[in-house]
Design a protein around this motif. Structure first.
Motif, PDB file in Angstrom:
ATOM      1  N   PRO A   1       0.716  -1.373   0.096  1.00 14.24           N
ATOM      2  CA  PRO A   1       0.053   0.050   0.043  1.00 14.24           C
ATOM      3  C   PRO A   1       0.940   1.318   0.167  1.00 14.24           C
ATOM      4  O   PRO A   1       1.990   1.266   0.485  1.00 14.24           O
ATOM      5  N   ALA A   2       0.331   2.401  -0.553  1.00  9.43           N
ATOM      6  CA  ALA A   2       1.041   3.595  -0.448  1.00  9.43           C
ATOM      7  C   ALA A   2       1.170   3.945   0.893  1.00  9.43           C
ATOM      8  O   ALA A   2       0.505   3.777   1.726  1.00  9.43           O
ATOM      9  N   LEU A   3       2.586   4.764   0.944  1.00  6.09           N
ATOM     10  CA  LEU A   3       2.715   5.281   2.472  1.00  6.09           C
ATOM     11  C   LEU A   3       1.449   6.368   2.765  1.00  6.09           C
ATOM     12  O   LEU A   3       1.162   7.077   2.177  1.00  6.09           O
ATOM     13  N   ALA A   4       1.207   6.252   3.984  1.00  6.82           N
ATOM     14  CA  ALA A   4       0.253   7.164   4.616  1.00  6.82           C
ATOM     15  C   ALA A   4       0.921   8.515   4.473  1.00  6.82           C
ATOM     16  O   ALA A   4       2.134   8.813   4.826  1.00  6.82           O
ATOM     17  N   ARG A   5       0.084   9.567   4.136  1.00  5.33           N
ATOM     18  CA  ARG A   5       0.458  10.837   4.004  1.00  5.33           C
ATOM     19  C   ARG A   5      -0.051  11.748   5.154  1.00  5.33           C
ATOM     20  O   ARG A   5      -1.044  11.565   5.894  1.00  5.33           O
ATOM     21  N   ALA A   6       0.519  13.096   5.372  1.00  6.19           N
ATOM     22  CA  ALA A   6       0.137  14.046   6.346  1.00  6.19           C
ATOM     23  C   ALA A   6      -0.967  14.540   5.847  1.00  6.19           C
ATOM     24  O   ALA A   6      -1.691  14.464   4.828  1.00  6.19           O
ATOM     25  N   SER A   7      -1.777  14.543   7.019  1.00  2.89           N
ATOM     26  CA  SER A   7      -3.420  15.095   6.813  1.00  2.89           C
ATOM     27  C   SER A   7      -3.191  16.686   6.748  1.00  2.89           C
ATOM     28  O   SER A   7      -2.345  17.386   7.071  1.00  2.89           O
ATOM     29  N   ALA A   8      -4.380  17.393   6.093  1.00  2.00           N
ATOM     30  CA  ALA A   8      -4.517  18.591   5.885  1.00  2.00           C
ATOM     31  C   ALA A   8      -4.385  19.267   7.486  1.00  2.00           C
ATOM     32  O   ALA A   8      -3.612  20.438   7.266  1.00  2.00           O
ATOM     33  N   GLU A   9      -5.065  18.861   8.283  1.00  3.37           N
ATOM     34  CA  GLU A   9      -5.088  19.510   9.369  1.00  3.37           C
ATOM     35  C   GLU A   9      -3.908  19.485  10.248  1.00  3.37           C
ATOM     36  O   GLU A   9      -3.351  20.435  10.906  1.00  3.37           O
ATOM     37  N   ALA A  10      -3.017  18.364  10.133  1.00  2.82           N
ATOM     38  CA  ALA A  10      -1.872  18.132  10.674  1.00  2.82           C
ATOM     39  C   ALA A  10      -0.747  19.190   9.954  1.00  2.82           C
ATOM     40  O   ALA A  10       0.150  19.778  10.654  1.00  2.82           O
ATOM     41  N   MET A  11      -0.827  19.406   8.719  1.00  3.60           N
ATOM     42  CA  MET A  11       0.050  20.374   8.086  1.00  3.60           C
ATOM     43  C   MET A  11      -0.493  21.898   8.554  1.00  3.60           C
ATOM     44  O   MET A  11       0.427  22.718   8.614  1.00  3.60           O
ATOM     45  N   ARG A  12      -1.826  22.187   8.645  1.00  2.00           N
ATOM     46  CA  ARG A  12      -2.151  23.454   8.960  1.00  2.00           C
ATOM     47  C   ARG A  12      -1.368  23.878  10.416  1.00  2.00           C
ATOM     48  O   ARG A  12      -1.171  25.110  10.716  1.00  2.00           O
ATOM     49  N   ARG A  13      -1.702  23.008  11.171  1.00  2.00           N
ATOM     50  CA  ARG A  13      -1.239  22.976  12.764  1.00  2.00           C
ATOM     51  C   ARG A  13       0.318  23.498  12.632  1.00  2.00           C
ATOM     52  O   ARG A  13       1.126  24.212  13.198  1.00  2.00           O
TER      53      ARG A  13
END
Length: 514
Positions: free
Chosen positions: A177-189
């Motif tokens: 499976p593709a590696l999990a990516r950062a969420s938009a919320e985590a990036m915003r913080r």
């Protein structure tokens, strides 16, 4: 075609073409299949800790798994320490562990044990293989699991009757499976924290520290953002022309000082920086009280995507200049100490070398000498279970036969897996081993002080020194087919190291220091 042959063909179809092995009776059909099926390189280790440690070193440099072949529960548990290190490094490994025939498990025979229970201790994925017809699917699933989440330990238990029974059609492993990516919320913080004016740092590990990841990290560092590396990392691209990313120090007091004053720590594929051990009266976490810890992407996730996205969100340039560290020079001649050993090695390190470090306490200042050394890859012990250096260098050399491997090894830790020298001689691997011979478990002497024992008695001293008798690493190496010399001066070390790097094949240098 029996089940063992079906399994070997599946491994090969899945690009697993190296097997580090220490087999026994239950694995003989697998051993025979390795003869019948061309394409698998088989590397014998005389102890299972060599086998698993070599698979770790191979995975770190090849970027894909090798297989191991281990004999029942005792064989697996003998290799457990270096599987622990490999798991902490997120090195992909496929273990093939033999088991008694299914109808023999009802008897309490001498080698009967809880193999699944042992597998669960050091594996991210494990399975008892089915019959000969289904073992190809089991093997393909094991390879997919090993390649998942940026590297995992997968253990496939092979019953002897599965190996000798009729096999099914071989197959290739599915893509992970593709590696999990950062969420938009985590990036915003994270972006908000970095723009807030608070004192922030970004803690990275894994692919971020490899050659492909450092330019992305440099975008942040070049903009004045503080970036640090975890204390233990799978592989680091280092040397002249590469970004120097300071590590979190090993010692608690130094680690606390390095992170003092932080308001926010942003984790990119790394764990929160805990102390290596719990000490009386000292903190368990190295971050200051009140520091906010944010996980931008979890361990095993897509760190490179997260870092590039973060740099884009901050509007940082696509490339950043990297400060060039000064090339190390040779120290003045004289008796050796730990620092002059490291400085000499750094000054003479060949370009493109792979430096495997298990110098433990003596090598804690290694980075300040090698920042400006010739470009190289740096591999280190990652799980704290000593005995990884010599096997890791062995596996790295199998993965990269055209690169010089330098193993920087403590004398105490080297004794755990010195059988790796025999494998290096047998396979004619291009490894230079540099033994820091201080004749003690120096790290444990420091740990006594760390727990408040300032005046150890005679028994404690005897538990931590390696004298009476002294180890003779030249004799130990020669006894396993590796040429060796002992040196005790800077000029002697420089001459020996130059000569060892100018030739091919294994060579050991015992650097005798007080």
């Amino acid at each position: 075609m029996n089940g063992a042959e079906s399994l070997v063909r599946t491994l090969l179809a899945s690009s697993v073409d190296v097997c580090f092995a220490n087999p026994g009776t239950s694995e003989m059909h697998f051993v025979a299949a390795l003869d019948r099926v061309p394409g698998m390189r088989c590397v014998l280790g005389l102890f299972e800790g060599v086998v698993t440690g070599a698979a770790d070193g191979y995975a770190r440099m090849a970027g894909r798994p090798a297989s191991t072949l281990l004999h029942l529960g005792p064989g697996l548990t003998n290799g457990m320490a270096n599987l622990h290190n490999a798991r902490k490094a997120r090195s992909p490994i496929v273990n093939i562990v033999g088991e008694h025939a299914s109808d023999h498990l009802q008897y309490e025979s001498p080698l009967r044990s809880d193999v699944p229970g042992a597998a669960a201790l050091a594996s991210d994925w494990w399975r008892v293989g089915g019959d000969g017809r289904s073992i190809a699917r089991d093997a393909a699933d094991a390879v997919t699991a090993a390649r998942s989440q940026d590297g995992q330990i997968a253990t496939l238990i092979l019953p002897a009757d599965t190996a000798w029974s009729p096999g099914g059609e071989p197959m290739g492993a599915a893509e992970p499976p593709a590696l999990a990516r950062a969420s938009a919320e985590a990036m915003r913080r994270a972006v908000q924290a970095l723009r807030s004016g608070r004192r922030c740092a970004v803690l990275v590990t894994g692919r971020a520290l490899e050659e492909a990841g450092l330019p992305v990290v440099a975008r942040l560092a070049g903009a004045g953002i503080r970036v640090m590396a975890s204390q233990s990392n799978r592989r680091v691209a280092r040397g002249r022309g590469r970004l120097v990313v300071p590590r979190v120090p090993f010692a608690v007091d130094q680690g606390v000082a390095a992170l003092a004053g932080l308001d926010v720590l942003i984790l990119v594929g790394s764990h929160p920086p805990a102390a290596f051990f719990g000490y009386p009266g000292k903190p368990r976490m190295l971050t200051p009280a009140g520091c906010e810890i944010q996980a931008l992407v979890e361990p095993g996730g897509d760190a490179l995507h997260a870092l590039a996205w973060l740099a884009d969100e901050l509007g940082l340039p696509g490339a950043a200049p990297v400060p060039v560290a000064a090339a190390p020079g040779l120290p003045a001649d004289g008796p050796l100490d730990a620092d002059t050993v490291m400085q000499t090695m750094a000054a003479l390190l060949p370009e493109g070398a792979i430096l495997c470090d298990e110098s433990v306490s003596s090598g804690r200042s290694l980075f300040r000498f090698t920042d400006g050394a010739a470009p190289h890859d740096y591999l280190q012990i990652t799980g704290g279970a000593i005995g990884s250096g010599l096997p890791m260098a062995t596996g790295a050399s199998v993965a990269c036969p055209d690169r010089k491997v330098v193993c920087f090894e403590g004398d105490g830790s080297g004794m755990y897996t010195l059988q790796a020298l025999w494998t290096q001689a047998r396979e004619r691997l291009d490894v230079v081993t540099l033994i820091l011979a201080n004749r003690s478990y120096r790290i444990l002497q420091g740990e006594l002080k760390g727990v408040g024992i300032d005046q150890p008695g005679e028994q404690a001293h005897r538990m931590l020194d390696l004298v009476g008798p002294e180890l003779d690493w030249v004799a130990l190496a020669r006894g396993q087919g590796v040429e060796a010399v002992a040196v005790d001066t800077v000029s002697g070390l420089a001459d020996a190291f130059r000569g060892a790097c100018a030739r091919r094949g294994p060579f050991l240098i015992e650097a005798r220091i007080p």
